[in-house]
Every structure is written in structure tokens, then in C-alpha cells.
Design a protein around this motif. Structure first.
Motif, PDB file in Angstrom:
ATOM      1  N   UNK A 295       0.830  -1.204   0.000  1.00 38.21           N
ATOM      2  CA  UNK A 295       0.000   0.000   0.000  1.00 38.21           C
ATOM      3  C   UNK A 295       0.867   1.256   0.000  1.00 38.21           C
ATOM      4  N   UNK A 296       1.973   1.224   0.770  1.00 36.00           N
ATOM      5  CA  UNK A 296       2.867   2.380   0.796  1.00 36.00           C
ATOM      6  C   UNK A 296       3.589   2.558  -0.525  1.00 36.00           C
ATOM      7  N   UNK A 297       3.936   1.456  -1.160  1.00 33.02           N
ATOM      8  CA  UNK A 297       4.639   1.540  -2.433  1.00 33.02           C
ATOM      9  C   UNK A 297       3.720   2.045  -3.554  1.00 33.02           C
ATOM     10  N   UNK A 298       2.479   1.567  -3.559  1.00 33.23           N
ATOM     11  CA  UNK A 298       1.560   1.933  -4.627  1.00 33.23           C
ATOM     12  C   UNK A 298       0.908   3.300  -4.401  1.00 33.23           C
ATOM     13  N   UNK A 299       0.810   3.688  -3.128  1.00 33.18           N
ATOM     14  CA  UNK A 299       0.171   4.966  -2.809  1.00 33.18           C
ATOM     15  C   UNK A 299       1.025   5.679  -1.759  1.00 33.18           C
ATOM     16  N   UNK A 300       1.972   6.527  -2.193  1.00 30.21           N
ATOM     17  CA  UNK A 300       2.935   7.155  -1.272  1.00 30.21           C
ATOM     18  C   UNK A 300       2.289   7.917  -0.113  1.00 30.21           C
ATOM     19  N   UNK A 301       1.074   8.429  -0.318  1.00 28.76           N
ATOM     20  CA  UNK A 301       0.431   9.195   0.750  1.00 28.76           C
ATOM     21  C   UNK A 301      -0.203   8.300   1.815  1.00 28.76           C
ATOM     22  N   UNK A 302      -0.086   6.983   1.627  1.00 31.32           N
ATOM     23  CA  UNK A 302      -0.707   6.049   2.577  1.00 31.32           C
ATOM     24  C   UNK A 302      -0.175   6.256   3.993  1.00 31.32           C
ATOM     25  N   UNK A 303       1.139   6.546   4.117  1.00 33.45           N
ATOM     26  CA  UNK A 303       1.733   6.732   5.448  1.00 33.45           C
ATOM     27  C   UNK A 303       1.076   7.888   6.199  1.00 33.45           C
ATOM     28  N   UNK A 304       0.727   8.960   5.480  1.00 31.06           N
ATOM     29  CA  UNK A 304       0.104  10.113   6.135  1.00 31.06           C
ATOM     30  C   UNK A 304      -1.322   9.809   6.589  1.00 31.06           C
ATOM     31  N   UNK A 305      -1.901   8.743   6.047  1.00 34.31           N
ATOM     32  CA  UNK A 305      -3.261   8.365   6.414  1.00 34.31           C
ATOM     33  C   UNK A 305      -3.290   7.346   7.544  1.00 34.31           C
ATOM     34  N   UNK A 306      -2.127   6.963   8.066  1.00 36.45           N
ATOM     35  CA  UNK A 306      -2.047   5.894   9.062  1.00 36.45           C
ATOM     36  C   UNK A 306      -2.899   6.189  10.291  1.00 36.45           C
ATOM     37  N   UNK A 307      -2.808   7.415  10.819  1.00 35.72           N
ATOM     38  CA  UNK A 307      -3.539   7.755  12.048  1.00 35.72           C
ATOM     39  C   UNK A 307      -5.054   7.669  11.868  1.00 35.72           C
ATOM     40  N   UNK A 308      -5.641   8.339  10.843  1.00 32.58           N
ATOM     41  CA  UNK A 308      -7.103   8.223  10.690  1.00 32.58           C
ATOM     42  C   UNK A 308      -7.560   6.809  10.351  1.00 32.58           C
ATOM     43  N   UNK A 309      -6.753   6.062   9.580  1.00 33.18           N
ATOM     44  CA  UNK A 309      -7.126   4.689   9.259  1.00 33.18           C
ATOM     45  C   UNK A 309      -7.097   3.796  10.495  1.00 33.18           C
ATOM     46  N   UNK A 310      -6.102   4.021  11.359  1.00 25.12           N
ATOM     47  CA  UNK A 310      -6.018   3.250  12.599  1.00 25.12           C
ATOM     48  C   UNK A 310      -7.225   3.509  13.487  1.00 25.12           C
ATOM     49  N   UNK A 311      -7.621   4.776  13.563  1.00 24.63           N
ATOM     50  CA  UNK A 311      -8.794   5.104  14.389  1.00 24.63           C
ATOM     51  C   UNK A 311     -10.051   4.467  13.810  1.00 24.63           C
ATOM     52  N   UNK A 312     -10.159   4.492  12.488  1.00 27.93           N
ATOM     53  CA  UNK A 312     -11.307   3.844  11.846  1.00 27.93           C
ATOM     54  C   UNK A 312     -11.319   2.346  12.143  1.00 27.93           C
ATOM     55  N   UNK A 313     -10.131   1.723  12.041  1.00 33.97           N
ATOM     56  CA  UNK A 313     -10.034   0.295  12.341  1.00 33.97           C
ATOM     57  C   UNK A 313     -10.415   0.006  13.782  1.00 33.97           C
ATOM     58  N   UNK A 314     -10.076   0.926  14.687  1.00 29.81           N
ATOM     59  CA  UNK A 314     -10.391   0.704  16.102  1.00 29.81           C
ATOM     60  C   UNK A 314     -11.889   0.603  16.331  1.00 29.81           C
ATOM     61  N   UNK A 315     -12.684   1.396  15.568  1.00 32.41           N
ATOM     62  CA  UNK A 315     -14.136   1.328  15.708  1.00 32.41           C
ATOM     63  C   UNK A 315     -14.662  -0.028  15.244  1.00 32.41           C
ATOM     64  N   UNK A 316     -14.150  -0.488  14.102  1.00 27.29           N
ATOM     65  CA  UNK A 316     -14.595  -1.787  13.604  1.00 27.29           C
ATOM     66  C   UNK A 316     -14.218  -2.925  14.533  1.00 27.29           C
ATOM     67  N   UNK A 317     -12.953  -2.927  14.993  1.00 33.40           N
ATOM     68  CA  UNK A 317     -12.484  -3.974  15.901  1.00 33.40           C
ATOM     69  C   UNK A 317     -13.252  -3.923  17.212  1.00 33.40           C
ATOM     70  N   UNK A 318     -13.427  -2.714  17.730  1.00 30.01           N
ATOM     71  CA  UNK A 318     -14.135  -2.561  18.999  1.00 30.01           C
ATOM     72  C   UNK A 318     -15.581  -2.997  18.919  1.00 30.01           C
ATOM     73  N   UNK A 319     -16.243  -2.719  17.789  1.00 29.10           N
ATOM     74  CA  UNK A 319     -17.645  -3.111  17.637  1.00 29.10           C
ATOM     75  C   UNK A 319     -17.802  -4.625  17.643  1.00 29.10           C
ATOM     76  N   UNK A 320     -16.928  -5.305  16.881  1.00 27.41           N
ATOM     77  CA  UNK A 320     -16.978  -6.767  16.860  1.00 27.41           C
ATOM     78  C   UNK A 320     -16.668  -7.343  18.237  1.00 27.41           C
ATOM     79  N   UNK A 321     -15.650  -6.800  18.893  1.00 25.54           N
ATOM     80  CA  UNK A 321     -15.263  -7.304  20.216  1.00 25.54           C
ATOM     81  C   UNK A 321     -16.384  -7.090  21.231  1.00 25.54           C
ATOM     82  N   UNK A 322     -17.032  -5.923  21.182  1.00 24.59           N
ATOM     83  CA  UNK A 322     -18.139  -5.648  22.108  1.00 24.59           C
ATOM     84  C   UNK A 322     -19.289  -6.622  21.882  1.00 24.59           C
ATOM     85  N   UNK A 323     -19.565  -6.921  20.606  1.00 22.03           N
ATOM     86  CA  UNK A 323     -20.614  -7.895  20.292  1.00 22.03           C
ATOM     87  C   UNK A 323     -20.265  -9.253  20.894  1.00 22.03           C
TER      88      UNK A 323
END
Length: 332
Positions: A295-323
Motif C-alpha cells: 500500500x505504501x509503495x503503490x500509494x505514497x500518501x498512505x503513510x500520512x493516512x495511518x492515524x485516521x485509518x487506525x482510528x477507523x479500524x479501532x471502531x470496527x475492531x471494537x464493535x466486533x469485540x463488544x458484540x
């Protein structure tokens, strides 16, 4: 970003309800329990497919009575039936086959006793739908069967993989990640061995609930900025992964107890199963890191998106875990 996260979670829950279970597709399970006098109590368990039993059927050796089994009963997760078979001369040298397995993407675990208390296990897949029952399985047979079972268990265990995935997102730096994964491996190896050998006994339902709680905790930490996270998770994450690894090891042990261990070869089978779990875990980690690298090789700006993507992933992971937490506590 919060709105995007909620949309992703909604799509996941609505379109992929099977993911909400820790194991999306159970294997078939054939158990032949020796009763003596050339009789075996047969238990046959078929995965559920859209409210019906998966179209697979066991074939016992030709020396066994192969009368049609009673209609299966749905137990909320799979379809189960049972009967008593008479096998003149015993199982050794006979062929056990699962008809229809070649048309599926699942597997069937065959657990059998040549004599009462002498347990063996064999794994059948769509590529190998039958096997000849050996008199005394060799070391390679036991190693290959239990390594494959370990790999399959970890790769089908969405909850365990989600925990490892959350660790990969949470921990920064190769050395810290290596120590954390090593600590997790060591911890679950300890409790897997202790519980399987009977040195430690904890009921499965609380263990499964705490496993879900461990994922929920990591999801909560991922949703926070690094400076607001728990000091233990941020500074010495290996301590956290070791503690949670002890709990996950008890979950692995529960699965291994259901499969069963060969009489007289318990240490070897336990070792092989643990190796399989580690191989599956390593395979998953390599896959995740490879996807991130591409992803970093194909889309150089991917690294700058790490923080918002991680937060988004946290919602998905947390929702499944809470269920899972709610579901597993309700199952007490």
C-alpha cells in the motif's frame, strides 16, 4: 472520519453476519468411540449452510454396518446425529471417507478409537477425502495432522487474529513489535500446555469472554492518540501481550481438548499443534505487513493516512469485540 467508521461497521454487520462469530465456518466432525465387542458409538456433526446440513456424508470401512443414520438435529450451530456401528474385525486397515467433501472448502476432523481410550485424530480436506486407518500412526502422521489442525484453528479463529492485528496497529517499532509477539507466543504456549495436560482447569465460557475483552481493550487504546494511551500499552507492550497471551492459550487448549490427543503421544501432538498455531500466526503477520508495504509503495500518501485509518479500524475492531463480549457473557 467517525461517520465513515460507523458506515463501515454497519456494512460489516449487515452484509457479513458470519464474521461476528469467532469461527465463521466450523469443520465437519466424525467421532468413533470404541464400546468394545467390535461396536463403535458414532457421532457425526455437519456444518450449517443456510439453515441446512452441509451435503457431506461419512462412509465407514466396508466391515462396518452402514445403515442410514437418524435425521440430524440442529443444536444452534451445527447438525448432529449419532448411531452405533458394528465393525467386524475392527477399524484397522479400513477406509474412512467423507462423501461430498471434495465439493466444499471446509474440512472434517475424524477422531477415532481403535480400542477404548486409545484415541487418534486425522484431518480430511477437499483434497484428501479418505484415509486408511493405520494400526499405529507414525511420528510423521501425528506431526502432519496436528500441525495442520493448529494452522487451521488459528486461521479460522477471527478473534485471535483480530487481537494480533490490533497489536500490529498499536505497537510502533520493529523491536517492540518483535518482543510483544514473542511474549504473546510464549504466554499462550504455557497455558496451552498447562490446560491440555490437566494442570490448569478453567471453564471455557469465561475464557472466551475475557478473550473478547482483551480485543476490546486494544481497540480502545487504538482509538486514543499515542500520548493518551495506557502507559503499559505504550511503553512496555510485551507485558500486556504476555498477560493476554495467557488467556488466549486457554482458548487454544479448549479447542485442542475438543479435538482430542492420541493416547501415548500427548507431548508430540501438543507440540505439533502449538507449532501449527505459530505457523498460522506468522503467516497472518507476514500477510498483513506485506499488504501494508504494498500500500505504501503503490500509494505514497498512505503513510500520512495511518492515524485516521487506525482510528477507523479501532471502531470496527471494537464493535466486533463488544458484540462478542455481550454474546459470550449471555451464553453463561
Amino acid at each position: 472520519m467517525t461517520r465513515l467508521a460507523l458506515i463501515l461497521v454497519t456494512v460489516l454487520v449487515t452484509c457479513f453476519p458470519a464474521v461476528l462469530r469467532a469461527h465463521a465456518l466450523d469443520p465437519g466432525y466424525l467421532n468413533l468411540e470404541a464400546m468394545g465387542q467390535e461396536r463403535w458409538r458414532v457421532t457425526w456433526r455437519m456444518p450449517d449452510v443456510n439453515g441446512r446440513p452441509m451435503p457431506i456424508e461419512p462412509r465407514l470401512p466396508d466391515v462396518c454396518t452402514n445403515d442410514p443414520p437418524p435425521p440430524p438435529v440442529f443444536d444452534g450451530r451445527a447438525w448432529t446425529t449419532g448411531w452405533v456401528a458394528v465393525c467386524t474385525g475392527g477399524l484397522v486397515g479400513g477406509v474412512i471417507r467423507i462423501d461430498g467433501l471434495e465439493n466444499t472448502r471446509t474440512e472434517t476432523l475424524v477422531r477415532y478409537e481403535l480400542t477404548p481410550g486409545r484415541t487418534q485424530v486425522h484431518r480430511l480436506t477437499s483434497a484428501e477425502t479418505a484415509f486408511t486407518v493405520p494400526d499405529d500412526p507414525g511420528v510423521l502422521d501425528i506431526l502432519s495432522s496436528y500441525v495442520a489442525l493448529g494452522v487451521t484453528h488459528i486461521l479460522e479463529g477471527v478473534d485471535h487474529l483480530l487481537f494480533v492485528f490490533a497489536l500490529l496497529l498499536l505497537i510502533r517499532g520493529w523491536q517492540r513489535l518483535l518482543w510483544a509477539i514473542t511474549a504473546f507466543t510464549l504466554a499462550h504456549s504455557i497455558t496451552l500446555a498447562a490446560a491440555t495436560l490437566g494442570w490448569l482447569s478453567i471453564p471455557p465460557p469465561p475464557v472466551e469472554a475475557v478473550i473478547a475483552l482483551s480485543i476490546l481493550f486494544l481497540a480502545h487504546e487504538l482509538s486514543l492518540p499515542p500520548e493518551a494511551r495506557d502507559p503499559l500499552a505504550e511503553r512496555i507492550p510485551w507485558v500486556l501481550s504476555f498477560a493476554f497471551g495467557l488467556i488466549h492459550g486457554l482458548g487454544f487448549a479448549g479447542a485442542l481438548r475438543e479435538i482430542g490427543l492420541p493416547e501415548g503421544d500427548v507431548p508430540l501432538a501438543l507440540f505439533a499443534f502449538n507449532i501449527g498455531v505459530e505457523l498460522g500466526q506468522i503467516l497472518f503477520i507476514v500477510l498483513v505487513l506485506a499488504v501494508g508495504y504494498l500500500a505504501q509503495r503503490l500509494y505514497p500518501k498512505f503513510r500520512t493516512m495511518a492515524a485516521p485509518l487506525t482510528k477507523t479500524a479501532s471502531y470496527g475492531i471494537g464493535s466486533l469485540a463488544a458484540f462478542w463480549v455481550i454474546e459470550r457473557i449471555a451464553a453463561f
